[in-house]
Design an enzyme around this catalytic site. Structure first.
Site, PDB file in Angstrom:
ATOM      1  N   GLY A 258       2.332  -4.126  -1.556  1.00  0.00           N
ATOM      2  CA  GLY A 258       3.744  -4.282  -1.207  1.00  0.00           C
ATOM      3  C   GLY A 258       4.498  -5.089  -2.241  1.00  0.00           C
ATOM      4  CG  ASP A 259       3.642  -9.147  -2.908  1.00  0.00           C
ATOM      5  OD1 ASP A 259       4.718  -9.490  -2.407  1.00  0.00           O
ATOM      6  OD2 ASP A 259       2.535  -9.527  -2.483  1.00  0.00           O
TER       7      ASP A 259
END
Length: 463
Positions: A258-259
């Protein structure tokens, strides 16, 4: 190009992996015993997002609450090592630390520590960093920074003039109005949207309805719901959404994906991409990140290797750790034909994964002449990766795949062609680590050169 740095605002953590070899069970409990422990630390949360953006070549400033303890000092040092300039907001708690105990590429246990505390006064330097940003990424991990009124006001002002990407958290604050792109995952979108979309006939319909509802609820330009291996769904509201598929990857640890998605999207917007282009770039970046080993591999030795090499090595290590057989083959694969497919199928049948060593465009040109390749290496790799027998593709620039093979160290090197009674050129190299080279039958009458000549003849006949 952006007029200022990419500014990441959010909650930085310290991630620590404790890795060991699990070769036996504890005599008094059915749990593995880890030997030869090694510790690897890296920035986590907003810190990982910032470090990833810096690795992409952006000038990065991180605005984050940092505790005045040993772990906070260690985290600050790691951020500096990755080229991230830190603007610290005081915090009277302790640094959040996530420790994962791992073996053979798998997480066995996670231990979280770090007491909650209170933010101190947000320094003027933090507000100034947001004000002068060329783009902003909010990496919210629900620890309060994005709820601070002075931070929210600065972010809302920035959203009116520069791209702002907001990666939300269920315990965090809602995005400010005007944000260019919000990037929840499927579960987060369900949390924020509630029952919206519950009556949709398909899961994709549910995600679409929730994304559209969130665009309106938050007064943002777009919402991209990440779908893991399914890619991402991009919605601008009531119009039909776009679905960006993800390439198939042979890895199972999505930690940090996600990052990686959010940082890649913010970086793309910072350099002038439109939202759809940014989401496409983010999906590919997240897939590559997972294929390379995810957060666990970030910052390790060898991380600077070509993405294709790292991707192949991640798959190789997973198969090797499970006791499987790694097979490799190689070639130009310029115009894919039935002969290529036969070779790939035969090679894959020899083991548990197949890595294709693919000649780069420069390498093909030297071997085949200036008119080749007909298909660029990115397209050739993509076609190969889509084939069922192929687990990974490694692109190499040399005339021979020697260095790629040294890194992969396959158990079997399989080559199609007429080498009957002759040792393969790579055979001696394979013997260095106990590998075996083999010759596969070649499907007669099929070749790229033959296809090119046939095409040229038929074009000439129609003139």
């Amino acid at each position: 190009m952006s007029r200022g740095p990419l500014v990441v605002v959010g909650d930085a953590l310290l991630d620590v992996d404790l890795e060991g070899r699990a070769g036996r069970l504890c005599p008094d409990a059915p749990v593995p015993v880890l030997d030869e422990l090694a510790e690897h630390a890296r920035p986590g949360g907003a810190g990982l997002a910032a470090a990833l953006a810096a690795t992409d070549g952006h000038e990065v400033v991180l605005v984050s609450a940092i505790a005045a303890d040993d772990d906070g000092e260690r985290l600050s040092g790691l951020l500096a090592e990755h080229g991230v300039r830190l603007v610290a907001v005081p915090h009277d708690g302790s640094t959040p630390v996530k420790r994962r105990v791992r073996s053979s590429g798998q997480s066995l246990l996670r231990l979280d520590s770090g007491a909650t505390g209170h933010l101190g006064e947000v320094p003027e330097a933090a507000v100034e960093a947001i004000r002068t940003a060329g783009a902003v990424l909010v990496a919210d991990y629900g620890r309060g920074l994005t709820s601070a009124p002075v931070v929210r006001q600065a972010l809302e002002t920035a959203a009116a003039t520069v791209p702002v990407v907001w990666d939300p958290h269920p315990r965090g604050a809602a995005p400010v109005p005007g944000v260019r792109l919000v990037t929840p995952n499927r579960d987060e979108a369900a949390h924020f949207a509630g029952d919206v979309g519950a009556d949709a006939r398909t899961s994709l319909g549910t995600v679409s309805a929730r994304a559209a509802a969130l665009v309106e609820r938050w007064s943002v330009h777009a919402v991209a719901v990440t779908l893991g291996a399914g890619g991402a769904l991009l919605s601008h509201g009531e119009s039909s959404p776009s679905v960006v598929p993800a390439p198939r990857v042979g890895a199972s640890d999505p930690c940090g994906a996600g990052d990686r998605f959010a940082s890649a999207a913010a970086g793309a917007l910072a350099t002038g991409a439109v939202t759809t282009e940014a989401v496409q770039a983010a999906v590919l970046a997240a897939a590559r990140f997972v294929a390379e080993g995810g957060a666990a591999s970030f910052g390790r030795a060898g991380q600077g290797a070509a993405p294709q090499v790292a991707r192949g090595l991640a798959r190789v290590e997973a198969v090797r750790a499970a006791g499987g057989t790694v097979v490799a083959t190689g070639g130009c694969f310029d115009l894919l034909h039935a002969g290529h497919v036969a070779t790939l199928e035969a090679a894959r049948a020899l083991g548990d994964c197949l890595v294709v060593c693919l000649n780069s465009d420069a390498s093909v040109g030297r071997l085949k002449g200036p008119a080749r390749p007909l298909v660029p290496q990115a397209d050739r790799a993509r076609v190969l990766e889509a084939l069922e027998p192929v687990d990974a593709v490694v692109v190499f620039d040399e005339d021979t795949p020697t260095e790629a093979l040294r890194r992969i160290r396959p158990d079997v090197w399989a080559k199609g062609g007429d080498y009957a009674g002759v040792d393969l050129p790579e055979a001696a190299l394979l013997r260095e680590w106990g590998g075996q080279s083999v010759v596969l039958p070649y499907l007669q009458g099929r070749s790229t050169t033959g296809l090119v000549e046939t095409a040229a003849e038929r074009v000439g006949a129609t003139r």
